[in-house]
Design a protein around this motif. Structure first.
Motif, PDB file in Angstrom:
ATOM      1  N   MET A 132      38.920  51.458  47.313  1.00 24.42           N
ATOM      2  CA  MET A 132      37.475  51.204  47.275  1.00 24.42           C
ATOM      3  C   MET A 132      36.939  50.916  48.677  1.00 24.42           C
ATOM      4  O   MET A 132      37.659  50.388  49.526  1.00 24.42           O
ATOM      5  CB  MET A 132      37.172  50.003  46.360  1.00 24.42           C
ATOM      6  N   ILE A 147      47.438  49.012  44.386  1.00 26.60           N
ATOM      7  CA  ILE A 147      47.046  49.437  43.045  1.00 26.60           C
ATOM      8  C   ILE A 147      45.610  49.979  43.066  1.00 26.60           C
ATOM      9  O   ILE A 147      44.692  49.323  43.560  1.00 26.60           O
ATOM     10  CB  ILE A 147      47.182  48.262  42.049  1.00 26.60           C
ATOM     11  N   GLU A 148      45.457  51.197  42.545  1.00 28.91           N
ATOM     12  CA  GLU A 148      44.133  51.827  42.499  1.00 28.91           C
ATOM     13  C   GLU A 148      43.329  51.336  41.299  1.00 28.91           C
ATOM     14  O   GLU A 148      43.920  50.962  40.299  1.00 28.91           O
ATOM     15  CB  GLU A 148      44.299  53.349  42.418  1.00 28.91           C
ATOM     16  N   PRO A 149      41.998  51.344  41.384  1.00 31.18           N
ATOM     17  CA  PRO A 149      41.179  51.865  42.485  1.00 31.18           C
ATOM     18  C   PRO A 149      40.914  50.820  43.583  1.00 31.18           C
ATOM     19  O   PRO A 149      40.228  51.133  44.555  1.00 31.18           O
ATOM     20  CB  PRO A 149      39.861  52.230  41.783  1.00 31.18           C
ATOM     21  N   ILE A 150      41.474  49.594  43.415  1.00 32.75           N
ATOM     22  CA  ILE A 150      41.202  48.537  44.401  1.00 32.75           C
ATOM     23  C   ILE A 150      41.673  48.944  45.803  1.00 32.75           C
ATOM     24  O   ILE A 150      41.015  48.642  46.803  1.00 32.75           O
ATOM     25  CB  ILE A 150      41.887  47.214  43.975  1.00 32.75           C
ATOM     26  N   MET A 171      46.568  43.293  45.538  1.00 33.67           N
ATOM     27  CA  MET A 171      46.318  44.603  44.912  1.00 33.67           C
ATOM     28  C   MET A 171      45.990  45.658  45.956  1.00 33.67           C
ATOM     29  O   MET A 171      46.438  46.800  45.878  1.00 33.67           O
ATOM     30  CB  MET A 171      45.151  44.505  43.920  1.00 33.67           C
ATOM     31  N   LEU A 204      42.990  39.956  45.279  1.00 31.88           N
ATOM     32  CA  LEU A 204      42.410  41.161  45.862  1.00 31.88           C
ATOM     33  C   LEU A 204      43.306  41.682  46.995  1.00 31.88           C
ATOM     34  O   LEU A 204      43.572  42.892  47.086  1.00 31.88           O
ATOM     35  CB  LEU A 204      41.027  40.806  46.417  1.00 31.88           C
TER      36      LEU A 204
END
Lengths: 197, 197
Positions: free
Chosen positions: B175, B169-172, B163, B160
């Protein structure tokens, strides 16, 4: 891929492949800035001029060395066609088998080891994750939900890959494939189809 | 930490801190091999000789730049004292708040961005994960089970973090904290106390 043909076709392919193996190791170990075309040539036991001749520039060499094998992208796309109740396990097994593959494993390693500090490779990693993990999935009722579910799946798979293959942190690095599948597949299954709050 | 005192105490601390900020950015962006003491000095707007004077060598500078803040190690240890039913959520929130902290976030970023290709930082990352995520936990009936549970928790938290904060890296990456907690805390809760097969 080589741009010109300075020798017999077979020899060209063999030498280019040897250069790419050496380049992956050099970029992963020393970073982009710490790698020279000359050092890659020496490690590959070819004339450094040939490295320039085949790949043109260090940037192009990095690009070729971190290009995801087509065979791997296709196998990942096929994995996404697994029936939903088995999809979590299938995704973990696909990841484990890719890293164990003599051709695919070193490319994935080179991408992850350079992506942290190379903008160009980070962009490629983003594309790989989007195409192989996020873009291909059919999860969720709409685009936003599909992206969130695939993003969460990616976060677990990528974290597992970093611990097991790049950072080599125990006990994740040495656990059996089956034990990892049993532990992690239900997590992915939850991201695939449970209510995520 | 600086080894000598060439000026007033306050000035020494201010300059050393400025050098460490520049060093974290340089190591993260260019890798260890691609970073010079001279470039760090220039970026910190101090005489490069001062970088040597304070830190002795590039190796020692990397070590100081990636030293986990004591305050953060203590806060992680305290988080592990959370009652088990709330522990998953507490661990996700601790990670999110550490990366949002002006002092802790840049150190974690420097560790993760250099750990992929620097053996010395990889060793430090291993220690950080072992001490902060694996070693402190009290999970499981025996040592082997405790290590597996904490290792799995680490794999999800580190994936997590990569990312969201390193690979972006989307959408992480975008968010909300609350959406991530709702999605990921149950995964950690499962690694904390469910049967893992």
């Amino acid at each position: 891929m080589p741009k010109t043909t300075p020798g017999p076709r077979d020899e060209r392919g063999v030498l280019a492949a040897r250069i790419l193996v050496a380049a992956r190791k050099a970029f992963a170990d020393a970073g982009y800035a710490g790698t020279t075309m000359r050092a890659v040539g020496r490690a590959a036991e070819v004339d450094p001029a040939l490295v320039y001749h085949y790949f043109g520039s260090k940037e192009a060499l990095l690009d070729a060395a971190t290009e995801p094998p087509q065979r791997w992208l296709e196998s990942v796309a096929a994995t996404w066609a697994t029936p939903v109740p088995q999809l979590g396990e299938a995704l973990v097994r696909r990841m484990l088998s890719a890293w164990g593959d003599d051709e695919i494993g070193p490319v994935l390693r080179a991408i992850l080891q350079t992506a942290a500090h190379e903008a160009a490779t980070r962009e490629k990693l983003r594309l790989v994750v989007e195409r192989s993990l996020i873009g291909v999935s059919q999860l969720g009722a709409d685009e936003a939900e599909r992206m969130v579910r695939s993003g969460l799946i990616s976060s677990q798979i990528m974290g597992l890959a970093m611990m097991r293959y790049v950072w080599l942190i125990e006990p994740i690095a040495s656990m059996s494939d089956d034990a990892l599948v049993a532990a992690v597949a239900p997590t992915l299954q939850r991201y695939i189809s449970d209510d995520l709050g």
